[in-house]
Design an enzyme around this catalytic site. Structure first.
Site, short mmCIF file in Angstrom:
data_model
loop_
_atom_site.label_atom_id
_atom_site.label_comp_id
_atom_site.label_asym_id
_atom_site.label_seq_id
_atom_site.Cartn_x
_atom_site.Cartn_y
_atom_site.Cartn_z
N GLU A 150 0.79 -1.24 0.00
CA GLU A 150 0.00 0.00 0.00
C GLU A 150 0.82 1.29 0.00
O GLU A 150 0.85 2.02 1.00
CB GLU A 150 -0.94 0.00 1.21
CG GLU A 150 -1.89 -1.17 1.25
CD GLU A 150 -2.91 -1.07 2.38
OE1 GLU A 150 -2.79 -0.19 3.24
OE2 GLU A 150 -3.85 -1.88 2.39
N GLU A 168 -5.54 -8.72 1.15
CA GLU A 168 -6.04 -8.43 2.50
C GLU A 168 -7.53 -8.13 2.44
O GLU A 168 -7.98 -7.37 1.58
CB GLU A 168 -5.38 -7.17 3.10
CG GLU A 168 -3.99 -7.36 3.61
CD GLU A 168 -3.41 -6.08 4.23
OE1 GLU A 168 -4.19 -5.22 4.69
OE2 GLU A 168 -2.17 -5.97 4.25
C1 GAL Z 1 -3.86 -2.42 5.76
C2 GAL Z 1 -2.44 -2.70 6.17
C3 GAL Z 1 -2.31 -3.70 7.28
C4 GAL Z 1 -3.41 -3.65 8.31
C5 GAL Z 1 -4.78 -3.49 7.68
C6 GAL Z 1 -5.91 -3.25 8.64
O1 GAL Z 1 -3.94 -1.12 5.29
O2 GAL Z 1 -1.71 -3.18 5.08
O3 GAL Z 1 -1.04 -3.58 7.81
O4 GAL Z 1 -3.13 -2.77 9.29
O5 GAL Z 1 -4.78 -2.44 6.77
O6 GAL Z 1 -6.03 -1.92 8.97
#
Ligand code: GAL
Length: 446
Positions: free
Chosen positions: A166, A354
């Site tokens: 990101e 994710e």
């Molecule tokens: C993403 C990030 C993760 C985690 C997740 C939940 O932006 O890559 O490290 O924190 O969000 O907030």
């Protein structure tokens, strides 16, 4: 919905990041990172917490991987802490750090778990930040050295790589808003940091490919479905500006489309940092693009917000269902993101690297009945399947996260794990959602 519906070659997994789980922040020769430093500043992290110990994954990874195996999880996405390997960011190597990742990778393979490694998940060596960090163009050379070391040393056993996590978040929050490490503000920091991150995202891909054949090379983006608050023209154009900035700034140069400055003029100063030949250097043909999608955002026009002229109307303001990050639960958003991304030409494959939800999981008689998380995951997986059935080439889904962990500026309050961590005793407890996921992976209903 069963696992079978997604097909044989679909990659199911869980995601984590080094700083959020490892702890052991000064052990075995590790150098400090910008996060180790940032958490020391008062008032930056909720309750002034830090990840010095966190889930102590550094010392407990064998037990955690055994748990992962018992849950039948076939793919594990984690990141390498750059300063564990290069304590000064460049130059001298810390062999004990290398050793840790060797043991981690070998244990994964022993348990039949495929490692998916993110090379940069926000924990820049502090020594490099002292030389300007992402704002210094020399980061391209530092990053090349680090990436090439990782591929040479781990690429014999690891096929799946992601260059950055990101870039919009770590440059925006870290170099413009100052709410993440290294806590810098101002556009004069953000623009060079963003441009160098965009260059590194492509350069990292080139280094991986030139070091070894047969690697599966990708990078990840935060991607949020954005809608205007109303049909008013002002709201529509504010939403479009935010969408351009957060969803398009990094993917488009990678695909050879350049920075989307036409649709967001205030982004134009980034071009000041372009050197001759950079438009070519920004491009790289990834094997896959990782999408990290959690929610929908509703944007309203705002006169008082400088540059953006936009503001977020939060989920609680709108009185809609939300997680304890105050993120709306809106499963269709992941479907829209996949559909929209798939409209770009030249994207070989998409993977949800994710997706997940944070709730305040209460332990009652040794059990964590997180039905809401299970429902969140199930609904989002259904929307991924919907996109897949409509022809989107999506080849994987990784839950954020395997275990509860340190959620950056929010500290330990948000819990995202399928596995609960008791931070006082380091006891691990598989939550209801984790048991459900395990059964889903076995292809049987829970
Ligand atoms: C993403 C990030 C993760 C985690 C997740 C939940 O932006 O890559 O490290 O924190 O969000 O907030």
């Amino acid at each position: 919905m069963t696992k079978r519906d997604f097909g044989e070659n679909f990659n199911w997994g869980v995601s984590t990041a080094a700083y959020q789980i490892e702890g052991a922040y000064m052990d075995d020769g590790k150098g400090l990172s910008i996060w180790d430093q940032f958490v020391r500043k008062k008032g930056k992290i909720l309750n002034n917490e830090n990840a010095n110990i966190s889930a102590d994954f550094y010392n407990r990874f064998e037990g955690d991987l055994a748990l992962m195996k018992a849950m039948g999880i076939p793919n594990f996405r984690f990141s390498i802490s750059w300063s564990r390997i290069f304590p000064e960011g460049t130059g001298k190597i810390n062999s004990r750090g290398v050793d840790f990742y060797n043991r981690l990778i070998d244990t994964c393979l022993e348990y039949n778990i495929q490692p998916w490694i993110t090379l940069y998940h926000w924990d820049l060596p502090l020594a490099l930040e002292k030389q300007g960090g992402w704002t210094n163009r020399a980061i391209i050379l530092w990053f090349e050295e680090y990436v090439s070391f990782c591929i040479r040393n781990f690429g014999d056993r690891v096929r799946n790589w992601m260059v950055l996590n990101e870039p919009m978040v770590f440059t925006g929050a870290g170099y413009f808003l100052g709410v993440h490490a290294p806590g810098r503000k101002r556009l004069s920091n953000f623009f060079p940091a963003a441009h160098h991150a965009a260059l590194c995202q492509a350069e990292g891909g080139r280094v991986i490919r030139s070091e070894r054949n047969g690697m599966n090379v990708g990078t990840t983006f935060s991607y949020t479905h954005i809608e205007p608050y109303s049909k008013r023209l002002k709201d529509i154009s504010s939403a479009a500006r935010i969408d351009t900035l957060v969803n398009r700034t990094f993917i488009e140069p990678l695909l050879g489309l350049g920075y989307p400055t036409k649709d967001f003029k205030s982004l134009s100063p980034i071009e000041k940092y372009m050197k001759e030949g950079d438009d070519k250097k920004l491009q790289f043909d990834m094997d896959f693009i990782g999408l990290q999608s959690y929610t929908r955002e509703i944007i309203k026009h705002s006169y008082i917000t400088p540059i953006l002229k936009a503001k977020l109307v939060t989920a609680s303001q709108r009185n809609v269902e939300h997680t304890n990050m105050n993120w709306e639960v809106y499963p269709e958003s992941i479907y829209h993101c996949l559909k929209r991304m798939s409209q770009y030409p030249n994207i070989a494959r998409l993977i949800i690297t994710e997706n997940g939800a944070s709730y305040s999981d209460l332990e009652v008689n040794g059990e964590i009945r997180d039905e809401t998380r299970k429902a969140y995951l199930e609904k989002h997986m259904n929307q991924v399947l919907r996109a897949k059935k409509e022809g989107v080439n999506v080849g994987g889904y990784f839950v954020w996260s395997f275990i509860d962990n340190f959620e950056w500026a929010e500290g330990y309050r948000p819990r995202f794990g399928l596995v609960h961590i008791d931070y006082l005793t380091q006891k691990r407890t598989i939550k209801y959602s984790g048991k459900w996921f395990k059964n889903f992976l076995k292809n049987s209903p829970y």
